[in-house]
Design a protein around this motif. Structure first.
Motif, short mmCIF file in Angstrom:
data_model
loop_
_atom_site.label_atom_id
_atom_site.label_comp_id
_atom_site.label_asym_id
_atom_site.label_seq_id
_atom_site.Cartn_x
_atom_site.Cartn_y
_atom_site.Cartn_z
N ILE A 131 29.64 41.54 37.42
CA ILE A 131 30.62 40.47 37.59
C ILE A 131 31.94 41.04 38.10
O ILE A 131 32.60 40.44 38.96
N LYS A 134 31.61 41.65 41.74
CA LYS A 134 31.68 40.40 42.50
C LYS A 134 33.14 39.98 42.70
O LYS A 134 33.53 39.57 43.79
N ARG A 135 33.94 40.09 41.63
CA ARG A 135 35.36 39.75 41.76
C ARG A 135 36.06 40.68 42.75
O ARG A 135 36.87 40.23 43.57
N ILE A 163 34.97 33.86 39.38
CA ILE A 163 33.90 34.43 38.53
C ILE A 163 33.90 33.85 37.12
O ILE A 163 33.09 34.26 36.30
N ASP A 166 30.63 32.66 36.00
CA ASP A 166 29.72 33.78 35.70
C ASP A 166 30.02 34.36 34.32
O ASP A 166 29.11 34.72 33.57
N THR A 241 37.09 42.68 35.45
CA THR A 241 37.01 41.24 35.67
C THR A 241 38.40 40.59 35.74
O THR A 241 38.51 39.39 35.94
#
Length: 261
Positions: A131, A134-135, A163, A166, A241
């Protein structure tokens, strides 16, 4: 008996004659507040600290996990239990790392870290890295395309907002795929237990707010500041994150304690 701590930083630290612990409340991802005076994560941290202060010194890790979980659960309103069962994101949740003096063990429940002499131990959430990646990719793309800047993302982290779904979805794995203290049963196979050798000179317990844990508080803070200067969004070498928002002195709460066992 552990000797007096040589260094410590921030709250979330408990030291009794039986235990030394760092407790890290989880960042809230819900609008539900279980108490008006604190976020759910801080509330959980407070409850765990209360439990540790009255815990039996010779308890096992399993007894600690069961007892701390039951103590948190006892503070939930009965009418909210069905909702909290279905929605882990609404629970009071925290990770903790505990040194038990009687048993010469470190117990890691959730995302926390420790150094036993110079050996690093971690217990990360299984989906956190993906995650965070992805960020990071989202933030880099926004900057490259000109839809955001470093400054704008530090003011309004739209990459993190992308996110959040998620992060909430990943919490379905709470006390299933990974362990936390949230008032629900803890799978003991997800709790890390470290036996501390009798010749150990130093133990460091810390929250995950330190991206690079070092043997001293000064070194850990220096490594953190180096990270924040070079990459305040945490989208490069170290991915997280969330980043360091404008006006904040870091990207996450942090707690650190070093002592001689």
């Amino acid at each position: 008996m552990a000797k007096s701590p040589t260094t410590e930083a921030e709250d979330g630290i408990v030291a009794t004659d039986g235990f030394i612990a760092v407790i890290d409340g989880s960042t809230s991802k819900s609008t539900l507040r279980l108490t008006p005076n604190a976020t759910n994560g801080r509330y959980c941290m407070t409850l765990i600290a209360e439990y540790i202060r009255q815990a039996e010194k010779n308890m096992t890790c399993r007894e600690f996990c069961c007892g701390a979980s039951a103590y948190v659960r006892s503070h939930y309103p009965c009418e909210l239990l069905p909702r909290l069962t279905e929605h882990p994101e609404d629970r009071a949740t925290a990770s903790c790392v505990v040194y038990c003096m009687e048993r010469h063990e470190v117990w890691m429940v959730g995302d926390c870290q420790c150094l036993v002499d110079n050996a690093l131990y971690e217990n990360p959430k299984p989906c956190e890295e993906a995650i965070a990646g992805k960020r990071a990719e989202t933030a880099k793309k926004m900057i490259e395309e000109g839809t955001a800047t470093l400054s704008s993302l530090r003011h309004d982290d739209t990459a993190r907002k992308s996110i959040l779904a998620d992060l909430v979805a990943s919490m379905a794995g709470q006390n299933v795929e990974y362990a936390v203290i949230d008032g629900f049963d803890i799978p003991m196979e997800k709790v890390r237990i470290i036996s501390v050798p009798c010749e150990t000179k130093s133990i460091v317990l810390a929250s995950d707010g330190y991206p690079f844990l070092k043997p001293t508080l000064a070194e850990s803070e220096q490594a953190l500041q180096t990270q924040l200067r070079s990459d305040p969004l945490n989208i490069g070498r170290y991915k997280a994150t969330k980043g360091c928002m404008e006006g904040s002195n870091s990207f996450d709460d942090r707690a650190y304690i070093r002592f001689e066992p």
